[in-house]
Design a protein around this motif. Structure first.
Motif, PDB file in Angstrom:
ATOM      1  N   HIS A   1      -2.590  18.992 109.223  1.00  0.00           N
ATOM      2  CA  HIS A   1      -3.349  19.399 108.038  1.00  0.00           C
ATOM      3  C   HIS A   1      -2.497  19.239 106.784  1.00  0.00           C
ATOM      4  O   HIS A   1      -1.268  19.246 106.846  1.00  0.00           O
ATOM      5  CB  HIS A   1      -3.798  20.863 108.159  1.00  0.00           C
ATOM      6  CG  HIS A   1      -5.179  21.107 107.642  1.00  0.00           C
ATOM      7  ND1 HIS A   1      -6.199  21.594 108.428  1.00  0.00           N
ATOM      8  CD2 HIS A   1      -5.721  20.923 106.402  1.00  0.00           C
ATOM      9  CE1 HIS A   1      -7.299  21.716 107.696  1.00  0.00           C
ATOM     10  NE2 HIS A   1      -7.021  21.320 106.461  1.00  0.00           N
ATOM     11  N   GLY A   2      -3.159  19.110 105.652  1.00  0.00           N
ATOM     12  CA  GLY A   2      -2.502  19.104 104.347  1.00  0.00           C
ATOM     13  C   GLY A   2      -2.690  20.444 103.664  1.00  0.00           C
ATOM     14  O   GLY A   2      -3.806  20.986 103.654  1.00  0.00           O
ATOM     15  N   GLU A   3      -1.608  20.967 103.078  1.00  0.00           N
ATOM     16  CA  GLU A   3      -1.678  22.300 102.467  1.00  0.00           C
ATOM     17  C   GLU A   3      -2.561  22.337 101.227  1.00  0.00           C
ATOM     18  O   GLU A   3      -3.060  23.397 100.848  1.00  0.00           O
ATOM     19  CB  GLU A   3      -0.259  22.781 102.103  1.00  0.00           C
ATOM     20  CG  GLU A   3       0.292  23.788 103.083  1.00  0.00           C
ATOM     21  CD  GLU A   3       1.599  24.388 102.614  1.00  0.00           C
ATOM     22  OE1 GLU A   3       1.567  25.322 101.784  1.00  0.00           O
ATOM     23  OE2 GLU A   3       2.655  23.937 103.084  1.00  0.00           O
ATOM     24  N   LYS A   4      -2.770  21.191 100.575  1.00  0.00           N
ATOM     25  CA  LYS A   4      -3.585  21.148  99.364  1.00  0.00           C
ATOM     26  C   LYS A   4      -5.043  20.800  99.672  1.00  0.00           C
ATOM     27  O   LYS A   4      -5.788  20.412  98.777  1.00  0.00           O
ATOM     28  CB  LYS A   4      -2.994  20.148  98.373  1.00  0.00           C
ATOM     29  CG  LYS A   4      -1.638  20.581  97.818  1.00  0.00           C
ATOM     30  CD  LYS A   4      -1.121  19.614  96.770  1.00  0.00           C
ATOM     31  CE  LYS A   4       0.195  20.098  96.179  1.00  0.00           C
ATOM     32  NZ  LYS A   4       0.722  19.166  95.150  1.00  0.00           N
ATOM     33  N   ASP A   5      -5.418  20.933 100.912  1.00  0.00           N
ATOM     34  CA  ASP A   5      -6.795  20.672 101.319  1.00  0.00           C
ATOM     35  C   ASP A   5      -7.645  21.893 100.990  1.00  0.00           C
ATOM     36  O   ASP A   5      -7.451  22.962 101.555  1.00  0.00           O
ATOM     37  CB  ASP A   5      -6.842  20.380 102.819  1.00  0.00           C
ATOM     38  CG  ASP A   5      -8.210  19.909 103.291  1.00  0.00           C
ATOM     39  OD1 ASP A   5      -9.167  19.939 102.493  1.00  0.00           O
ATOM     40  OD2 ASP A   5      -8.305  19.503 104.465  1.00  0.00           O
TER      41      ASP A   5
END
Length: 228
Positions: free
Chosen positions: A163-167
């Motif tokens: 996952h991307g934290e800025k999602d």
């Protein structure tokens, strides 16, 4: 098995740095894509048929597609397969984990929905979430019917979670929760978080890291080791 996102989408005949079947095939695998109910290109009714049915007809289609593969190409070993998906495809990995736990040697879930209730209150894409599931959480009929979190005790497939934290479309806490469910049950699992990425992995070096981790995970669970 590569499961596309959207869910109103399709892999189609295109090329990308992300989720490229040809790149998967370059590692020595057969790359399989199946346009399940909800996919685009088959008329609006077919696309809309996934509405309020995220875990129903699409999963049935994936099972039927995998079952048909030996008849299409006898060299394909469907008993030695992994499934991968991002966004809705990531949701489907979490759903498969509880509904088809003997289907695959491993799973890769990227930016996938784990808890539909949390998703309904956390996502920035409220219109999208409410369109697919029948309005705000408290207005939905059978709101928990297709919720992966309700089936975690059936999970047993080794899973790579990314996952991307800025999602903000599917907040990365969804993947943290899925990883916790795996770890607390002693299921082989790995978590890869990109602090500087959103719903997609767009930076070139991050893309290299993404592919290295995915390829390592696939090789660990699919490639047979020859005795020395």
């Amino acid at each position: 098995l590569l499961v596309h996102g959207g869910p109103q989408g399709s892999f189609s005949n295109s090329w990308s740095y992300r989720w490229n079947p040809a790149v998967m095939a370059s590692q020595g695998y057969a790359a399989v894509t199946i346009d399940f109910h909800g996919s685009t290109g088959y008329g609006q009714a077919f696309t809309d048929s996934i509405n309020k049915d995220w875990g129903g007809k699409p999963l049935e289609d994936l099972k039927l597609g995998m079952a048909a593969l030996p008849g299409i190409d006898a060299s394909l070993d469907t008993a030695n397969a992994c499934a991968l998906g991002g966004s809705y495809g990531g949701y489907m990995m979490n759903w498969i984990a509880g509904q088809w736990p003997d289907g695959f040697k491993c799973l890769v879930t990227h930016a996938g929905v784990f808890d539909l209730r949390a998703m309904a209150f956390e996502t920035e894409e409220l219109w999208f979430d409410e369109w697919d599931h029948g309005g705000p959480w408290w207005q939905r009929q059978d709101a928990e019917k297709w919720n992966p979190v309700n089936h975690v005790t059936k999970w047993k497939t080794p899973t790579l979670v990314i996952h991307g934290e800025k999602d903000f479309r599917i907040p990365y806490s969804q993947s943290l929760a899925a990883f916790t469910a795996l770890q607390r049950q002693g299921i082989e699992s790995k978590l890869l978080i990109f602090p500087d990425e959103n719903h997609w992995v767009l930076k070139s070096q991050n893309g290299v890291q993404w592919h290295r981790n995915v390829f390592d995970w696939l090789a660990k669970h699919l490639k047979r080791r020859e005795a020395k």
